[in-house]
Scaffold this active site. Structure first.
Site, PDB file in Angstrom:
ATOM      1  N   SER A 162       0.841  -1.195   0.000  1.00 12.37           N
ATOM      2  CA  SER A 162       0.000   0.000   0.000  1.00 12.37           C
ATOM      3  C   SER A 162       0.881   1.252   0.000  1.00 12.37           C
ATOM      4  CB  SER A 162      -0.956  -0.039   1.196  1.00 12.37           C
ATOM      5  OG  SER A 162      -1.938   0.974   1.098  1.00 12.37           O
ATOM      6  N   GLU A 223      -8.835  -5.387  -6.481  1.00  9.25           N
ATOM      7  CA  GLU A 223      -8.274  -4.039  -6.429  1.00  9.25           C
ATOM      8  C   GLU A 223      -8.387  -3.327  -7.767  1.00  9.25           C
ATOM      9  OE1 GLU A 223      -5.033  -3.153  -3.509  1.00  9.25           O
ATOM     10  OE2 GLU A 223      -4.386  -5.150  -4.162  1.00  9.25           O
ATOM     11  N   HIS A 280      -7.508  -5.366  -0.911  1.00  7.79           N
ATOM     12  CA  HIS A 280      -6.342  -4.565  -0.566  1.00  7.79           C
ATOM     13  C   HIS A 280      -5.692  -4.999   0.745  1.00  7.79           C
ATOM     14  CE1 HIS A 280      -3.726  -1.087  -0.879  1.00  7.79           C
ATOM     15  NE2 HIS A 280      -4.014  -0.737   0.357  1.00  7.79           N
TER      16      HIS A 280
END
Length: 300
Positions: A162, A223, A280
């Protein structure tokens, strides 16, 4: 809770420890507050060339998962192709998995911006501290680690997820010789109008010699524009769909891998991997396992 049989005995509960793991809170010169450095080292003599090493961002959230993945697989190297090595996780002095305020600063590339607080009566959220964080790793953390342990400098890996994945990209473009293997999971490439793409373009234009590294990008199946089944039919389905169109995590990471694969001066290995059934956050342990397999792959 069920009762123990009358003829059973039990010792009082004790905290669980992670064998081979330690941590220390270090105040680096290039930081306003201490960082928590978590270290796993094998309990045996290192190889003559030193240990391969995996550095993790978001250390509180990632450390235990990576250590367990390494222990299990390195115990059977002939079946897994994974050897033992050292894991260093860079986190913060908290019992939670994240320190949102500090990671927003450390892991985001410059120039950065200022955002409203996460919660009432807390500081504004500042981004753009990635240059200082990279300098901390290179100039302070790595030398300190090498005072504690013999490290094989030809087998150093950086992992981030991330915002950590975004920092991994920034560090690669800023100092490609810092690590030999770079693993960016679900990178926030879209962040701050995709500024990292401009930094990538500038870096690639400046290449004047072959670059021989391993570069692994990944994202979860959910995602992109495809929503997870448990999000369909919910009150925020449309909001999530719109957010996915803006972040485009799969698309942007895959396109980056394709650009690198086409580079004449890139002589290393670049791969993009999409993890089936993952979103995610659920992707993190899967990506950490892959990071272990890449960082500690046995030398041929």
């Amino acid at each position: 809770m069920s009762q123990l049989p009358s003829n059973s005995t039990a010792t009082p509960p004790v905290p669980v420890t992670l064998a081979g793991a330690t941590y220390v809170d270090l105040k680096f010169d290039n930081a306003d507050q201490p960082h928590r450095i978590l270290i796993y080292r094998p309990d045996k003599q290192p190889p003559p060339e030193g240990w391969p090493i995996l550095y993790l961002t978001d250390g509180n959230a990632c450390f235990a998962t990576a250590v367990d993945a390494l222990k299990v697989q390195s115990s059977y190297p002939n079946g897994t192709n994974v050897q033992e090595g050292v894991i260093v996780a860079i986190g913060y002095p908290t019992d939670g998995p994240y320190d949102p305020l500090r990671r927003s600063w450390d892991l985001s590339p410059p120039p950065g911006q200022v955002y409203p607080p996460f919660y009432p009566d807390t500081p504004d959220v500042r981004t753009g501290g990635g240059a200082g964080f990279l300098k901390l790793i290179e100039d302070e953390l790595k030398p300190w680690i090498e005072q504690q342990l013999p490290i094989d400098r030809s087998r150093q890996t950086l992992f981030g997820h991330s915002f950590g994945g975004l920092f991994t990209l920034y560090a690669l473009f800023a100092k490609p010789t810092a690590f030999n293997r770079w693993i960016s999971a679900s990178p926030s490439i879209y962040w701050e109008n995709g500024n990292i793409l401009a930094q990538e373009k500038e870096f690639l234009a400046s290449l004047d010699a072959p670059l021989d590294i391993e570069f692994h990008l990944s994202a979860g199946e959910y995602e992109g524009e495809k929503l997870a089944p448990f999000h369909k039919g919910t009150a925020d389905e449309q909001k999530r769909q719109q957010g996915a169109k803006e972040t485009r995590t799969i698309e942007l990471a895959q396109e980056m891998a394709q650009r690198w694969a086409a580079l004449a001066l890139f002589t290393g290995m670049v791969t993009f991997e999409e993890y089936a059934g993952e979103n995610h956050m659920s992707l993190l342990p899967v990506a950490l396992n892959r990071a272990v397999q890449i960082a500690f792959r046995r030398a041929k």
